[in-house]
Design a protein around this motif. Structure first.
Motif, PDB file in Angstrom:
ATOM      1  N   ASN A 109       0.803  -1.232   0.000  1.00  0.00           N
ATOM      2  CA  ASN A 109       0.000   0.000   0.000  1.00  0.00           C
ATOM      3  C   ASN A 109       0.834   1.279   0.000  1.00  0.00           C
ATOM      4  N   PRO A 110       1.894   1.365  -0.793  1.00  0.00           N
ATOM      5  CA  PRO A 110       2.705   2.582  -0.748  1.00  0.00           C
ATOM      6  C   PRO A 110       1.945   3.839  -1.152  1.00  0.00           C
ATOM      7  N   ASP A 111       0.947   3.709  -2.018  1.00  0.00           N
ATOM      8  CA  ASP A 111       0.159   4.884  -2.393  1.00  0.00           C
ATOM      9  C   ASP A 111      -0.619   5.426  -1.197  1.00  0.00           C
ATOM     10  N   LEU A 112      -1.139   4.524  -0.355  1.00  0.00           N
ATOM     11  CA  LEU A 112      -1.868   4.969   0.837  1.00  0.00           C
ATOM     12  C   LEU A 112      -0.911   5.585   1.857  1.00  0.00           C
ATOM     13  N   LEU A 113       0.285   5.021   1.985  1.00  0.00           N
ATOM     14  CA  LEU A 113       1.279   5.617   2.883  1.00  0.00           C
ATOM     15  C   LEU A 113       1.599   7.044   2.462  1.00  0.00           C
ATOM     16  N   VAL A 114       1.792   7.252   1.160  1.00  0.00           N
ATOM     17  CA  VAL A 114       2.098   8.599   0.664  1.00  0.00           C
ATOM     18  C   VAL A 114       0.942   9.545   0.958  1.00  0.00           C
ATOM     19  N   GLU A 115      -0.273   9.089   0.726  1.00  0.00           N
ATOM     20  CA  GLU A 115      -1.426   9.944   0.997  1.00  0.00           C
ATOM     21  C   GLU A 115      -1.527  10.294   2.475  1.00  0.00           C
ATOM     22  N   ASP A 116      -0.998   9.413   3.345  1.00  0.00           N
ATOM     23  CA  ASP A 116      -0.984   9.687   4.781  1.00  0.00           C
ATOM     24  C   ASP A 116       0.178  10.578   5.205  1.00  0.00           C
ATOM     25  N   GLY A 117       1.059  10.927   4.251  1.00  0.00           N
ATOM     26  CA  GLY A 117       2.177  11.812   4.567  1.00  0.00           C
ATOM     27  C   GLY A 117       3.530  11.157   4.585  1.00  0.00           C
ATOM     28  N   CYS A 118       3.608   9.855   4.284  1.00  0.00           N
ATOM     29  CA  CYS A 118       4.912   9.181   4.271  1.00  0.00           C
ATOM     30  C   CYS A 118       5.799   9.815   3.207  1.00  0.00           C
TER      31      CYS A 118
END
Length: 647
Positions: free
Chosen positions: A222-231
């Motif tokens: 889920n790297p796209d979700l991590l990025v959306e969370d600010g990762c």
């Protein structure tokens, strides 16, 4: 028992040491590395870069502006032993810092700013923290037994001074075991680091816990979700991990890169790095790099019209209406270079081209070339000057040949598939050319591997692979070769940048090298080079995309879906498990007794099969020869008997 120092937050104005490990198979430094370090530098009092292996002068020049010190060491022990050597190198000076960040080049970033994560985690009173974590798994997926403990992932571990000045810290690194393999690095460090220090009483935290995401491994799934969370970073692995595994977990690499681009990360850093270091077919699959394009132009006319050359191999005049007729779809002016084997057909050929009269045709030149190597040598040798003098931005390579040893239907579909998926209509070609305008690192575009009327899937390397490896070694191509079938323009038609063909142009082959081999056991050079086009381009950082029209995508997908459904009907599980099962079984051949016995042994008694292989392999060869001889004798006997009856 000595009590542990209490965990502390990162102090205001505190000092952070960043230890960043780099490894490059060529001894260079990929452009995403200084980009990542430039963002980290403002959050660090000192940046120490550790290079595993060699470092070129060009690589050093990239690292020096974004680091305070560069330590070059032998490539042993992976990133973990590089971190150990860095800590030994820093020595007692580590006491000057409040936090040590141990990280490496296995991720792209910053996709989002580092600052908010450092600020948020800096406020937490912990002994160490990670960017992401991994759940406890039983059995351990690496060993098939035991437990994989919960752990912080080792690509980003930040440790506070209360821990790195402790005796437990000193003892851990002093007793670090050797790590000759990747699995050693996982099982002897990453999987045990968190648990070891937690059992010693040290507290830890994680910036983006897996419990906040829908899978147990968000950095991979889920790297796209991590990025959306600010990762601030994206692991590189989701874009080169084994495709059936990523398919099993419904990971979309295409969505990942689109998300990174949406937050401003330069996609060209992704493509140039992965092109040079990942098997091209794996990258094409994981990143979803097939473009299904419409006939309606999706973008306005480009501000700068590309300078186009068309190289068309047309040894027979009858091919002109079909091939040159397809060039009517080219929406911009182009120069046409026609290669032929017989100078005597030139007048007839020119007349046929005038009869077709493509609107964009500017100049036409006919070149006579030897027959050796057909369209491939005609391009790379006969038209080498066209490609190297800088006159053209893009070259369109087409030809008139159709496969001889195919049915009439297969030959017809071959021609349609090649020409229509490159030159279907003016709007379609505009969309293909727009891909090059959008992506400066895009080197080649061509249709995917044919499977309608062909048996290429599963065998496209065939006996070409050994010679391909030798050519790569001679040409300095270090891009990893795909294992079963290469990503290649089967059929020999593509659109590409001349600069992406530089290594092919500089290989030094002559027309004589392309002569048809006298022995069928020797692979033809033209077929080998055709399979290496994308690999040669990738060595210079150019990636490849495949393209289909909507019609051919419909034909291809439905056909492939049905075939996969049929092939999967006799094996259980997801495609991942089915593929693994068949690979364990090994080569089936024609399903004879020897092959079936060998497959049974490999599946049910793998250890015994491995021990017996040196003995049974030559015996099996003798048995197969004997069986073939017996069958041939029986066929001849039947023929004689039948012949006697007819008399």
């Amino acid at each position: 028992m000595t009590s542990l120092p209490l965990p502390a937050s990162f102090p205001v104005g505190g000092r952070r040491l960043v230890v960043y490990v780099v490894w490059d198979r060529r001894g260079g430094v990929e452009d995403f590395v200084p980009f990542a370090l430039a963002g980290l530098r403002e959050h660090a009092a000192r940046v120490l870069v550790v290079v595993n292996g060699s470092l070129s002068e060009e690589g050093r020049a990239k690292l020096e502006p974004v680091s305070d010190e560069i330590l070059v060491r032998s490539n042993a022990g992976f990133d973990i032993w590089a971190h150990k050597d860095a800590l030994d190198h820093v020595g007692d000076a580590i006491g000057e810092f409040d936090e040590v960040l141990l990280t490496n080049d296995t991720w792209f970033g910053p996709v989002r700013p580092y600052g908010p994560v450092f600020d948020r985690m800096g406020e937490r009173a912990v002994h160490f923290w990670g960017m992401t974590d991994h759940v406890r798994q039983e059995p351990n997926p690496f060993t098939g037994k035991g437990v994989l403990p919960y752990h912080l992932q080792s690509f980003w571990i930040a440790v506070r001074r209360e821990m790195f000045l402790s005796e437990a810290w000193r003892r851990y690194w002093a007793e670090l075991p050797e790590m000759p393999t990747y699995f050693d690095a996982v099982l002897k460090h990453e999987a045990v680091f968190t648990e070891t220090f937690a059992q010693d009483g040290f507290t830890h935290d994680v910036a983006f816990p897996e419990s906040d995401h829908p899978t147990e491994h968000p950095a991979l799934f889920n790297p796209d979700l991590l990025v959306e969370d600010g990762c601030p970073l994206v692991k590189r692995r989701p874009l080169f991990h084994y495709p059936p595994f990523m398919n099993r977990h419904a990971v979309s690499g295409r969505r990942i890169v689109e998300t990174m681009s949406a937050y401003g990360y330069p996609a060209e850093l992704v493509w140039s790095n992965l092109a040079r270091n990942v098997q091209p077919k794996v990258l094409n699959t994981d990143a979803g790099m097939l473009e299904v394009l419409p006939d309606r132009a999706l973008a306005d006319e480009p501000e700068t019209v590309p300078r186009l050359a068309v190289v068309a191999h047309l040894p027979q005049t009858k091919d002109v209406p079909r091939v040159v007729g397809a060039l009517r779809s080219v929406p911009h002016p182009f120069d046409l270079f026609v290669t032929v084997h017989d100078a005597g057909i030139e007048p007839e050929l020119r007349e046929a081209i005038r009869a077709v009269d493509p609107a964009g045709l500017a100049e036409t030149e006919v070149r006579v070339v030897p027959e050796h190597g057909r369209d491939m040598s005609a391009l790379l040798i006969g038209c080498r000057d066209v490609l190297i003098d800088g006159r053209y931005d893009l070259v369109i390579k087409v030809h008139g040949r159709t496969p001889r040893q195919r049915s009439q239907n297969a030959r017809r579909y071959f021609s349609r598939y090649q020409l229509e998926n490159l030159l279907n209509s003016p709007g379609y070609v505009r969309n293909v050319l727009a891909l090059f305008d959008r992506e400066p690192g895009l080197g080649l575009v061509y249709p995917p591997m044919m499977h309608v009327g062909y048996s290429l899937p599963g065998r496209a390397w065939s006996f070409y692979l050994p010679r391909a490896k030798q050519i790569c070694e001679d040409a300095g191509i270090q891009v990893p070769l795909d294992g079963i079938s290469p990503l290649a323009p089967y059929g020999g038609m593509w659109i590409g940048r001349p600069s992406a063909l530089r290594r092919l142009l500089d290989m030094g082959f002559t027309f004589a090298d392309y002569e048809r081999p006298r022995s069928k056991s020797v692979p033809a050079l033209t077929k080998v080079i055709e399979r290496l086009v994308s690999y040669a381009a990738a060595e210079d950082g150019y990636h490849t995309r495949t393209v289909l029209t909507g019609e051919h995508a419909s034909i291809s997908h439905t056909s492939m879906e049905y075939k996969v459904d049929q092939l999967a009907s006799t094996t259980p599980g997801y495609p991942l498990e089915q593929v693994q099962f068949m690979h364990r079984a090994g080569w089936m051949g024609t399903g004879g007794a020897v092959a079936m016995t060998r497959m049974y042994m490999r599946i049910n008694h793998p250890d015994l099969a491995r021990r017996l292989h040196p003995v049974l392999h030559p015996v099996g060869r003798v048995v197969r020869v004997g069986l073939r001889t017996a069958k041939a004798t029986l066929r001849r006997a039947r023929t004689l008997v039948k012949g006697g009856r007819d008399d």
